[in-house]
Write a protein that holds these residues in place. Structure first.
Motif, PDB file in Angstrom:
ATOM      1  N   ILE A  27       0.830  -1.207   0.000  1.00 49.02           N
ATOM      2  CA  ILE A  27       0.000   0.000   0.000  1.00 49.02           C
ATOM      3  C   ILE A  27       0.864   1.257   0.000  1.00 49.02           C
ATOM      4  O   ILE A  27       0.684   2.158  -0.823  1.00 49.02           O
ATOM      5  CB  ILE A  27      -0.952  -0.013   1.209  1.00 49.02           C
ATOM      6  CG1 ILE A  27      -1.939  -1.173   1.087  1.00 49.02           C
ATOM      7  CG2 ILE A  27      -1.698   1.309   1.330  1.00 49.02           C
ATOM      8  CD1 ILE A  27      -2.753  -1.413   2.342  1.00 49.02           C
ATOM      9  N   GLY A  28       1.809   1.329   0.934  1.00 50.36           N
ATOM     10  CA  GLY A  28       2.661   2.509   1.015  1.00 50.36           C
ATOM     11  C   GLY A  28       3.504   2.703  -0.227  1.00 50.36           C
ATOM     12  O   GLY A  28       3.612   3.812  -0.760  1.00 50.36           O
ATOM     13  N   LEU A  29       4.087   1.613  -0.746  1.00 50.20           N
ATOM     14  CA  LEU A  29       4.962   1.727  -1.911  1.00 50.20           C
ATOM     15  C   LEU A  29       4.174   2.025  -3.177  1.00 50.20           C
ATOM     16  O   LEU A  29       4.693   2.667  -4.101  1.00 50.20           O
ATOM     17  CB  LEU A  29       5.779   0.445  -2.078  1.00 50.20           C
ATOM     18  CG  LEU A  29       6.761   0.147  -0.931  1.00 50.20           C
ATOM     19  CD1 LEU A  29       7.616  -1.066  -1.263  1.00 50.20           C
ATOM     20  CD2 LEU A  29       7.651   1.353  -0.640  1.00 50.20           C
ATOM     21  N   ALA A  30       2.914   1.574  -3.255  1.00 47.56           N
ATOM     22  CA  ALA A  30       2.076   1.910  -4.405  1.00 47.56           C
ATOM     23  C   ALA A  30       1.853   3.414  -4.483  1.00 47.56           C
ATOM     24  O   ALA A  30       1.931   4.023  -5.564  1.00 47.56           O
ATOM     25  CB  ALA A  30       0.737   1.177  -4.318  1.00 47.56           C
ATOM     26  N   LEU A  31       1.604   4.030  -3.338  1.00 51.19           N
ATOM     27  CA  LEU A  31       1.411   5.483  -3.316  1.00 51.19           C
ATOM     28  C   LEU A  31       2.710   6.210  -3.647  1.00 51.19           C
ATOM     29  O   LEU A  31       2.709   7.223  -4.361  1.00 51.19           O
ATOM     30  CB  LEU A  31       0.894   5.910  -1.948  1.00 51.19           C
ATOM     31  CG  LEU A  31      -0.535   5.453  -1.621  1.00 51.19           C
ATOM     32  CD1 LEU A  31      -0.860   5.717  -0.162  1.00 51.19           C
ATOM     33  CD2 LEU A  31      -1.542   6.153  -2.515  1.00 51.19           C
ATOM     34  N   VAL A  32       3.827   5.698  -3.145  1.00 48.87           N
ATOM     35  CA  VAL A  32       5.125   6.295  -3.466  1.00 48.87           C
ATOM     36  C   VAL A  32       5.377   6.243  -4.968  1.00 48.87           C
ATOM     37  O   VAL A  32       5.759   7.242  -5.596  1.00 48.87           O
ATOM     38  CB  VAL A  32       6.259   5.574  -2.707  1.00 48.87           C
ATOM     39  CG1 VAL A  32       7.626   5.998  -3.255  1.00 48.87           C
ATOM     40  CG2 VAL A  32       6.189   5.880  -1.217  1.00 48.87           C
ATOM     41  N   ALA A  33       5.145   5.083  -5.582  1.00 47.01           N
ATOM     42  CA  ALA A  33       5.378   4.930  -7.022  1.00 47.01           C
ATOM     43  C   ALA A  33       4.447   5.823  -7.833  1.00 47.01           C
ATOM     44  O   ALA A  33       4.870   6.471  -8.798  1.00 47.01           O
ATOM     45  CB  ALA A  33       5.191   3.464  -7.425  1.00 47.01           C
ATOM     46  N   CYS A  34       3.179   5.871  -7.439  1.00 53.73           N
ATOM     47  CA  CYS A  34       2.201   6.699  -8.159  1.00 53.73           C
ATOM     48  C   CYS A  34       2.611   8.167  -8.134  1.00 53.73           C
ATOM     49  O   CYS A  34       2.650   8.833  -9.182  1.00 53.73           O
ATOM     50  CB  CYS A  34       0.819   6.506  -7.550  1.00 53.73           C
ATOM     51  SG  CYS A  34      -0.451   7.582  -8.245  1.00 53.73           S
TER      52      CYS A  34
END
Length: 847
Positions: free
Chosen positions: A496-503
């Protein structure tokens, strides 16, 4: 209670996750409530009983011409004649000023708070007191607030230079005033009344407002009615409460943005914490299978077993939430100290902990914890006594797994369809709704389908990374695959956290790349001059007198109402510029020539406006200038709105503007452009900087500077967001630690047997570390893939606003992926160390 106390260590990390999430929520609420309290006190204390101001005046904005809105000084005498008035005085205040010291350093606020200049009045004694020197008495005297004096090492006798739209002037500090309430960070400079009128308003017979004090026994509401009756409806008349409420509403909007943004990140941390709690209780239930079976065999019902697990969760939630509330107050105080260091003064005397804050933290923490533990509790209640006594573990429902996989696939497919619809939308407003739906559905879908993905993804990662470690690597792979549901939940927390970082990385990088491309393609000017205030005449003259410049272009934003041929009115205003702006900004047109729009009684409109109102080249628009006359202007060009620069701008010439707007109403330039003479760019750049040295509020940038600043601004914004997301990632790391720690306990006998047949301590620790790395990389791979999909779709919507370049920041993506491996290694340190210390015989004898 016995089970909870028997597993204190195993519960600790889950409690920390609850603590961090609740602390972030409570800290946000306490911090924003304290900010509101600070401003409330300031507004309440500093507001006069009744205030009279120009109708439609906004305290935070000057008039169109850059000078504060004002009213005739004769109004003061009229007010004094109203019934119930004990005293009235005229006040001058301006926010469009820059104050510099003898070294030409800006001594105003640099933290977003305003720099205020005005006259010293009796009303100021409500919130300030003179602690050194005296109030200004003549045209060369000034007084500053103590906070500004401390920050910039100012003292009595120092020289100040004040720059405003009406000119600039010098004065010496003769007094220092100290706030008697908390100053949120504004810088204040006072002059005598005549000087403030002349230098800030440009006239000695005007005031910004009139402050009125009521006679004893006269209410503010009654005084307002009397003053309004005396003046008529020509002015804005407010009581102290109304003025405070207006100021509070303006600040409240800003504070709400901060509060809800921070609460959003706290919500993400809570979501990640849910996976940690689910995993913790699932593993604790699995480890107590035989115990649960014995309880069922001697008469415990399913409800009792279920209830016992939920009560453990309740205890965990209460403990974590209580500690979280206390930690939240500490976080709020830390944020206040941080803001004070940045220049916004916040006193702990105003620390505001509303009753609703700890209640919200406790309720949220307990409810989230109990809900997260519900599925493991329900699973515990289904344990069959005979199966449990045989140590068969919790029942594995193959049908439930297939249903879960099907639901996950459906949700993921629906989310993918929504993202596709967003990416192909014709309007950004329509696509944004589909983007939101796609993000939510794909996220939930990936979480639900996590166990199915774990089997395939972990095998691929293991084939690439673990084969080199031989049997130890294969055992680590099998351990990660032993319980796909657990691996999926642990990886999803990190996902979840890394998805937001990548986005956000994709969106930010694409914005920078698009803006850079647009600058290269569209901007022909060599230099751009702008600041946080509109450009004063002195700075404009200095710029136009700079040697080595082929031309200088002014750019003014003008208040006006447009009426299209279909009768629709538009109040977005127009842009007036020198004809050379057509060279400085190469705007393509869909019809006509932009240069023709700078002729007299001509203008250009954007393609979106033209399409919406059926406007064509040759049509006539009615333009009513605020403070001036109404013009009939011919449309000479239609500019293409497929751009990120000046999208939708309506251009006309300064000649046309001067024809219909009086000189004293013409706004100052909001930005200026310049072109160097052929071969003189470096010399002109240095000369322009030197010319504007006396005006530190403005920055001179060439295109390289402008691109770098744009990149820095977006980078700072992303770093702030990443900092807030760090909480969710920390909670996810705790989840990996907890999963591994409980997994080691669960496999105690197995570890003892492997050690007995020759597995060394080093190999055992390596096996656990590799298992952790695989789980972390599994979550990272899903998160980064999902985030890049979201970011790519979001870019499609940005392209509709002119940001056409998609840029995937591969260095950032690869760095995050590699960093995830280190996260896995770090998370495994304690579990691996504990596993290596196990006594072999005791481990084998473990039931």
């Amino acid at each position: 209670m016995r089970n909870f106390l028997a597993h204190k260590g195993r519960m600790a990390l889950s409690a920390v996750a609850v603590l961090l999430s609740v602390a972030f929520v409570c800290g946000t609420l306490v911090f924003t409530d304290t900010m509101n309290t600070t401003f409330d006190k300031l507004f309440a204390v500093s507001s006069a009983d009744v205030t009279v101001a120009p109708k439609g005046a906004d305290a935070e904005e000057d008039a169109q011409n850059g000078v504060p809105e004002s009213l005739p000084a004769a109004t003061l005498e009229k007010v004094r004649s109203a019934e119930g008035v004990a005293a009235a005085e005229g006040a001058v205040v301006s926010m469009n000023v820059t104050v510099v010291d003898a070294d030409n350093d800006n001594v105003g606020a640099t933290n977003g708070a305003p720099t205020l200049a005005g006259n010293w009045t009796r009303n100021d004694l409500r919130s300030m007191e003179i602690t050194s020197g005296h109030a200004p008495r003549g045209p060369t005297e000034a007084m500053v607030d103590a906070d500004t004096a401390d920050k910039h090492d100012l003292k009595i006798g120092d020289e100040l230079r004040t720059i405003s739209q009406t000119g600039d002037f010098r004065s010496r500090i003769v007094g220092i005033a100290t706030f008697t309430v908390t100053n949120p960070g504004a810088s204040v400079v006072y002059f005598d009344t005549a000087t403030a009128q002349r230098e800030l308003l440009g006239a000695t017979d005007r005031f910004s407002q009139v402050n009125i004090t009521a006679e004893a026994g006269v209410s503010d509401a009654r005084l307002k009615r009397n003053v309004t009756a005396t003046l008529g409806g020509a002015y804005k008349v407010q009581t102290a409460k109304e003025a405070s409420d207006e100021g509070r509403a303006d600040v409240g909007e800003f504070m709400d943005v901060i509060k809800y943004a921070m609460l959003g990140f706290a919500g993400i941390a809570f979501l990640v914490g849910i996976f940690l709690i689910i995993n913790t209780f699932s593993m604790l239930v699995a480890q107590r299978t035989r115990e649960i079976g014995l309880m069922r065999a001697i008469g415990s019902s399913r409800k009792q077993v279920n209830r016992s697990v939920l009560l453990e969760a309740l205890l965990l939630g209460v403990v974590g939430s209580v500690l979280g509330v206390a930690a939240g107050v500490g976080i709020a105080i830390g944020l206040m100290k941080l803001m004070s260091a940045a220049g916004m003064n916040l006193s702990t005397d105003d620390l505001t902990v509303k009753a609703a804050t700890p209640v919200a933290g406790l309720v949220l923490g307990v409810v989230v914890t109990v809900l997260a533990a519900y599925l493991p509790a329900r699973r515990a209640g289904k344990v069959s006594p005979m199966a449990a006594l045989r140590d068969a573990g919790t029942p594995a429902d193959g049908k439930a797994g297939r249903v879960r996989a099907l639901i996950g696939l459906v949700l993921t497919a629906a989310g993918g369809a929504a993202l596709y619809a967003a990416g192909t939308a014709d309007k950004a407003s329509d696509g944004s709704l589909m983007l939101g739906a796609g993000v939510v559905l794909t996220l939930i879908g990936f979480v639900v389908i996590g166990p199915l993905l774990a089997g395939a993804v972990v095998r691929v990662i293991s084939a690439v990374l673990l084969r080199a470690f031989g049997p130890v690597g294969r055992m680590a792979e099998r351990n990660a695959l032993r319980n796909p549901r657990r691996t999926g939940a642990t990886g999803a927390a990190l996902m979840i956290g890394l998805a937001l970082v990548a986005c956000l990385s994709v969106v930010g990088s694409s914005m920078v790349a698009s803006a850079t491309s647009e600058l290269d393609k569209s901007v022909g000017a060599d230099f751009i001059v702008q600041g946080n205030q509109r450009i004063v005449p002195g700075a404009e003259k200095a710029m136009r007198d700079t040697p080595g410049l082929a031309h200088v272009t002014g750019y003014k934003e003008v208040d006006a109402t447009l009426t299209s041929p279909d009768g629709e009115k538009d109040t977005d205003g127009v842009t007036a510029a020198d004809p050379t702006y057509a060279e400085d900004l190469r705007r393509p047109t869909t019809a006509g020539d932009l240069a023709d729009a700078y002729g007299t009684d001509a203008m250009a409109v954007g393609s979106d406006y033209a399409t919406a109102h059926g406007v064509r080249v040759g049509d006539t628009l009615t333009v009513a200038f605020k403070g001036g006359r109404t013009a009939k202007l011919k449309v000479a060009a239609i500019t293409d709105d497929d751009t990120a620069i000046d999208q939708g701008a309506r251009y006309l010439s300064l000649t046309t503007l001067r024809k219909y707007l009086p000189a004293d109403q013409i706004p100052p330039n909001s930005i200026m452009f310049a072109k160097a003479e052929e071969g003189q760019q470096d010399q002109a750049y240095a000369a322009l900087k030197k010319s504007l040295d006396a005006y530190p509020q403005y920055q001179v940038r060439d295109q390289t500077d402008y691109k770098q600043e744009l990149k820095d601004q977006i980078g700072q914004m992303l770093n702030m967001v990443y900092g807030l997301l760090a909480l969710a990632i920390i909670v996810a790391v705790l989840g990996v630690v907890n999963t591994l720690a409980l997994s080691v306990v669960e496999r105690t006998r197995e570890i003892g047997l492997m050690r007995a047949i020759g597995l060394s301590r080093r190999q055992l620790r390596r096996m656990i570390r590799l298992e952790s790395v695989v789980i972390a990389l599994f979550g990272a791979l899903l998160g980064l893939g999902l985030g890049m999909g979201w970011g790519t779709t979001a870019h499609k919507l940005l392209a509709l606003e002119g940001l056409n370049v998609l840029d995937i920041p591969w260095p950032t993506i690869l760095a995050v992926f590699a960093g995830s491996a280190f996260v896995g290694l770090f998370a495994a340190l304690v579990p691996a160390f504990r596993a290596g210390r196990m006594n072999v015989l005791n481990a084998i004898a473990t039931e």
